[in-house]
Scaffold this motif. Structure first.
Motif, PDB file in Angstrom:
ATOM      1  N   ALA A 231      47.404  47.598  36.944  1.00  0.00           N
ATOM      2  CA  ALA A 231      47.416  48.752  37.322  1.00  0.00           C
ATOM      3  C   ALA A 231      48.307  50.051  36.317  1.00  0.00           C
ATOM      4  N   ASP A 264      49.592  44.426  39.650  1.00  0.00           N
ATOM      5  CA  ASP A 264      49.158  45.449  40.471  1.00  0.00           C
ATOM      6  C   ASP A 264      50.174  46.502  40.751  1.00  0.00           C
ATOM      7  N   VAL A 265      50.090  47.407  41.935  1.00  0.00           N
ATOM      8  CA  VAL A 265      50.922  48.230  42.463  1.00  0.00           C
ATOM      9  C   VAL A 265      52.364  47.639  42.830  1.00  0.00           C
ATOM     10  N   THR A 926      51.373  57.450  45.009  1.00  0.00           N
ATOM     11  CA  THR A 926      52.016  55.962  45.330  1.00  0.00           C
ATOM     12  C   THR A 926      51.410  55.487  46.617  1.00  0.00           C
ATOM     13  N   TYR A 929      47.903  55.007  46.998  1.00  0.00           N
ATOM     14  CA  TYR A 929      47.323  53.821  46.589  1.00  0.00           C
ATOM     15  C   TYR A 929      47.542  52.635  47.552  1.00  0.00           C
ATOM     16  N   ARG A 930      48.985  52.552  48.117  1.00  0.00           N
ATOM     17  CA  ARG A 930      49.385  51.391  49.046  1.00  0.00           C
ATOM     18  C   ARG A 930      48.417  51.679  50.151  1.00  0.00           C
ATOM     19  N   VAL A 934      44.415  50.421  46.559  1.00  0.00           N
ATOM     20  CA  VAL A 934      43.658  50.633  45.309  1.00  0.00           C
ATOM     21  C   VAL A 934      45.046  50.526  44.356  1.00  0.00           C
ATOM     22  N   ALA A 935      44.656  50.459  42.940  1.00  0.00           N
ATOM     23  CA  ALA A 935      45.709  50.368  41.776  1.00  0.00           C
ATOM     24  C   ALA A 935      45.591  51.319  40.765  1.00  0.00           C
ATOM     25  N   GLU A 936      44.408  52.338  40.642  1.00  0.00           N
ATOM     26  CA  GLU A 936      44.176  53.286  39.872  1.00  0.00           C
ATOM     27  C   GLU A 936      43.368  54.272  40.187  1.00  0.00           C
ATOM     28  N   ARG A 937      43.304  55.262  39.434  1.00  0.00           N
ATOM     29  CA  ARG A 937      42.427  56.421  39.678  1.00  0.00           C
ATOM     30  C   ARG A 937      41.027  56.220  39.830  1.00  0.00           C
ATOM     31  N   GLN A 939      39.628  53.375  40.698  1.00  0.00           N
ATOM     32  CA  GLN A 939      39.388  52.690  42.389  1.00  0.00           C
ATOM     33  C   GLN A 939      39.505  53.859  43.402  1.00  0.00           C
TER      34      GLN A 939
END
Length: 967
Positions: A231, A264-265, A926, A929-930, A934-937, A939
């Motif tokens: 991520a 990952d996150v 954050t 994402y949680r 997802v882990a990135e833009r 996614q």
């Protein structure tokens, strides 16, 4: 530069080092063509100098030249010619030296030149002999001399290398040296310092500094540790935690992998703790290999922290130039904050101070406190050191601690104030004022402990004015500590004592003090089920305050609540609430605003109510008022729930539960769990709601008006959603009976009657439903807002058969549509649609059922929406199946931020377009994402697209509001 651009023979040690290797290869080619030169590769410890040197020598350079490679060991600087022996010693073990080369023997024999000056004739002869030896090798093939860690090298070896370079013009010679970036600081007080400087600044020398790894470099290294994609936040935090240092990065990644953590996150969240341990171990390892003066300065830096950097030399008892050199060493090692003079991490600080025993550490803190005090530094900086000493023996110390506590109170740091006041209480255990201030500081974080201190402070010998201040604090703290009855007794006693002391015409300050005590008595009394009615009668006998002072506003807001819940028209209560919430003065504002918000919400003035609560929350954040913050979040969650903003309500309630659960008083605070349970029922998670409700001990809720009845309502709605209509009806009726017993009369406050009427109608007992409907209608007509009038029409509609019922249900829809109650509006549409469907009017039924489903979906009310969709399909309509999408969990602000981010906007651009801080954007992303997993833009964009949400574009430049900064 990425390693892909580098010769593949150079290996993985060269990630990000392409430019350096190209320069080394260029120098090697120049040397082979007869242009002798030297290269000094420099950088901090762990940056990869030795790995780079090894990879370089294993490549093209080593295949086209004779390579002599060695490393200078720690402590070798005291052994003359130790570096030369490491490089050339193997030659001396071969054929005997002949001719001029024989003069090299003293350099190759340990101890032969001990103590000699570089300018001594014998040493100069040795230099010439070594030069001859090298020329013999150069006559056969190009030569590369590589010496690692030359900051450990002895002076004579360094002088000879300089001697060699000055006489090597036209020769195929390359000298490659590695040196730590802090070498100048470490060697300044050694004989080798000037030799090292001369060599590094030689005209034939090129200095190459290895820079920290970039994020793409970090990403490449992470791929070697983890098969899963990393991520972006993981890469950013890994680089920040290690400063881009390859050795530190490798240790961090190995630790994370050993823990079972991925890139990952969630792994990013682990980096702070794991990275702190890695950095602390690194710090201890480095300090153990540095001269003692470096550790002396480091300890002083660790003790003084960010605020005392100007006094490091005095505390460490070393000159300023030594401090400067030590700081250079620490900075190059990545142990200082970028651009600062203090340690980068708390774990590093702990590792630095770990070897000290308690007495030595206490002595350092005592000296630091004296230094800072003599220098006139702020009291809190001095007091922070006094917290670490075992006793407070000096007469000046308590005064500094009290001053620091006052400053902490002003800055909204009650926990810091409490730490200072505890130390003062050790010295002066009988001080009433210190106990009172300490209790006030602990009220939000440790209510039971605060109550104990206030009890001790309420001695009969204390003057009545001081007792009044203590009693007022006891009252508000007693709500959190479940001491309502005791608090009311104390407040009533103090009021009687004040009346006797102050007389009929008190001074303004005394009048304000009395008003303060009265206001707290009303607040505390209005919370108890058994005291609510008596408190309202007492309030009715009081003079209505103007609302010009903080205490008057607090009293006015408390009276507004008591009046509103007495079956009265809304105008008087609303006017009092508006007056109380407009008080600009900060003290006491929380209860003024909380009670005002309750009244304004009942009156459908929800925007005003939310603004009042936002002020409470801002005050709570700024002053670490944790209990008040969790309370205000719970109330705001209830208002958001009533508005149909379920994602926002869920976020507030969940945060309140999380915050309160982390505190010692978490089990006592029931409202967050009640707020969350109510939201979960409408989210279609009735079983989870009931589990949450049954976890609440009855004794925690039964005493309070605001929790007992809310529990009964929430539990009743959960039972109804789970199919237990009779159980739900019993809970709704119990709620109504208990409210009547407490003499709480209000249509909008927990309208149990409409719930009971609807359940009875569903059970086929419409005639029985007329009684609660009539009860609610009488209250609704007295209050008169669209919400309660709509609910009353709904209750009468389900209790009335035939066209009369349909007409009443239509009235309910119209009234609720003009109110802020979107979920209740959807509910009314659903009930009307079902009745029309049962009557055979399918087209009209579909219209209302479609409206109900659309409203419910927009609110996030999954259970109601699914019910409406099922009825719509039964009526011949079509609608896509509803699911509990994670997108429904996003708050309105999170949706805005996510949409802009998915559209390609950067965090700074998003912050500017929404007029919030960069930190706020990062916090929301954050959370997004949680929630979405997802882990990135990239996614994120896909997650939004799959749900039909398009990414928005931020404006190219957002205008800054006049006179305002970013929030």
């Amino acid at each position: 530069m990425r390693s892909q651009s580098v010769d593949s023979d150079l290996g993985g040690a060269l990630v990000g080092r392409g430019d350096v290797v190209r320069e080394l290869n260029r120098c090697a080619r120049n040397a082979r063509s007869g242009r002798a030169c030297s290269v000094v590769v420099t950088g901090p410890a762990g940056i990869g100098k030795s790995a780079l040197l090894h990879a370089f020598l294993s490549g093209q350079a080593g295949r086209h030249a004779t390579v002599l490679q060695a490393s200078c060991e720690e402590g070798a600087s005291s052994a003359s010619f130790s570096g030369v022996r490491a490089l050339l010693g193997s030659i001396a073990q071969g054929a005997p030296l002949e001719g001029a080369a024989r003069h090299a023997l003293p350099a190759l024999t340990p101890g032969a030149a001990a103590g000699e000056s570089p300018h001594a004739p014998a040493v100069q002869h040795t230099f010439h002999g070594l030069h001859r030896l090298v020329l013999d090798m150069l006559s056969r093939r190009p030569l590369v001399l590589a010496l690692d860690d030359i900051h450990h090298c002895d002076e004579l070896s360094l002088r000879w290398l300089d001697f060699l370079l000055r006489r090597s013009g036209g020769l195929p010679l390359l000298v490659v040296l590695t040196q730590q970036a802090e070498a100048a600081a470490l060697t300044r007080r050694t004989p080798a310092h000037h030799a090292l400087t001369d060599l590094a600044t030689h005209r034939r020398t090129t200095t190459l500094r290895l820079r920290p790894l970039t994020e793409p470099d970090v990403a490449e290294i992470v791929r070697g540790f983890f098969p899963a994609p990393a991520a972006p936040v993981f890469l950013a935090r890994a680089r920040a935690a290690t400063g881009g240092n390859p050795r530190l990065l490798g240790r961090l990644l190995r630790e994370l992998r050993a823990e079972g953590t991925g890139p990952d996150v969630g792994g990013a969240d682990r980096i702070a703790e794991t990275g702190g341990r890695v950095l602390a171990s690194w710090a201890r390892e480095l300090l153990d290999r540095r001269p003692p003066w470096v550790e002396q300065v480091t300890r002083a830096v660790a003790v003084l922290g960010a605020s005392g950097t100007d006094h490091v030399g005095a505390l460490a008892a070393v000159p300023a130039d030594v401090v400067a050199d030590a700081l250079t060493v620490l900075r190059e090692a990545g142990l200082l904050v970028p651009g600062g003079r203090h340690l980068a991490d708390g774990a590093v600080r702990a590792a630095v101070l770990a070897p000290l025993d308690a007495q030595a550490l206490s002595s350092l803190h005592t000296r630091a406190a004296l230094l800072l005090s003599d220098a006139g530094r702020p009291a809190e900086e001095v007091a922070d050191h006094l917290l670490h000493v075992p006793s407070i023996p000096e007469p000046w110390m308590p005064g500094v601690l009290l001053e620091a506590a006052a400053r902490a109170e002003q800055l909204g740091a009650p926990e810091a104030a409490a730490r200072y006041l505890y130390r003062v209480l050790e010295v002066d255990p009988d001080s009433v004022e210190v106990r009172f201030r300490l209790a006030r500081s602990l009220a939000e974080t440790a209510p039971p402990e605060a109550i104990g201190l206030l009890r001790e402070a309420l001695a009969p010998s204390v003057d009545v004015r001081t007792r009044a201040r203590i009693a007022a604090q006891f009252g508000t703290t007693g709500l959190a500590a479940r001491e309502i009855s005791v608090a009311l007794d104390i407040l009533e006693d103090v009021l009687d004592a004040l009346d006797a002391e102050l007389g009929p015409d008190p001074l303004p300050a005394d009048r304000e003090l009395r008003t303060l005590v009265e206001s707290v008595l009303l607040i505390v009394g209005s919370h108890g089920r058994s005291t609510f009615a008596a408190t309202r009668k007492r309030a009715a006998a009081m003079t209505l305050p103007e609302g010009d002072t903080p205490a008057q506003c607090q009293k006015l807001a408390a009276m507004a609540v008591l009046t509103a819940l007495d079956d009265q028209p809304p105008e008087p209560s609303v006017n009092r609430a508006l007056r109380a919430s407009s008080c600009p003065q900060l003290p006491l504002k929380s209860w003024s605003l909380i009670n005002s918000a309750i009244v304004l919400d009942l009156a459908d003035r929800t925007d005003d109510a939310l603004r009042a609560l936002d002020r409470v929350l801002r005050h709570g954040r700024e002053n670490s008022a944790i209990w008040t913050y969790a309370l205000a979040l719970s109330i705001r969650a209830g208002i958001q729930h009533g508005l149909g903003a379920l994602p926002d309500a869920l976020a507030d309630a969940s945060t309140a539960v999380r915050i309160s659960s982390a505190e010692r008083w978490g089990e006592v605070m029931v409202l967050p769990r009640l707020a969350l349970a109510g939201v979960l029922v409408d989210r279609g998670e009735a079983a989870s709601a009931e589990a949450l409700l049954t976890s609440i001990e009855p004794t925690r809720r039964e005493e309070y008006v605001w929790t007992h009845h809310r529990y009964l309502m929430a539990h009743g709605r959960a039972r109804r959603a789970l199919g237990d209509a009779e159980g739900a009806l019993a809970l709704f009726r119990e709620c109504g009976r208990s409210l009547e017993e407490a003499e709480v009369h209000h249509a909008a406050y927990l309208p149990w009657w409409v719930e009971a009427a609807c359940v009875l109608a569903e059970l086929g007992r419409a005639e029985e439903a007329q009684e609660p409907a009539a009860h609610g209608t009488r209250l609704a007509r007295q209050w008169g807002t669209p919400r309660v009038l709509g609910l009353a029409a709904l209750a009468r509609g389900v209790a009335t058969p035939g066209d009369g019922g349909v007409e009443l249900l239509g009235e309910a829809v119209r009234e609720l549509a003009s109110s802020p109650a979107r979920i209740e509006h959807a509910r009314a549409e659903l009930v009307l649609g079902k009745v029309l469907l049962a009557d055979g009017d399918r087209p009209a039924a579909r219209e209302h059922l479609r409206a109900a489903a659309g409203l419910a979906q927009r609110c996030g009310a999954l259970a109601l929406g699914q019910d409406a969709r099922a009825a719509l399909v039964a009526a011949g309509g079509r609608m896509r199946k509803m699911t509990g999408s994670p997108l429904d969990l996003l708050t309105s602000m999170e949706r805005k931020v996510a949409s802009l981010a998915a559209g390609g906007a950067g965090n700074r651009s998003i912050a500017q377009s929404l007029y919030v801080s960069l930190r706020t954007v990062e916090m929301h992303l954050t959370s997004v994402y949680r929630k979405l997993g997802v882990a990135e833009r990239a996614q994120l964009a896909e997650a939004l697209r799959s749900s039909g949400v398009r990414g928005a574009r931020a404006p190219r430049s957002a205008p800054r509001p006049c006179g305002q900064g970013f929030g």
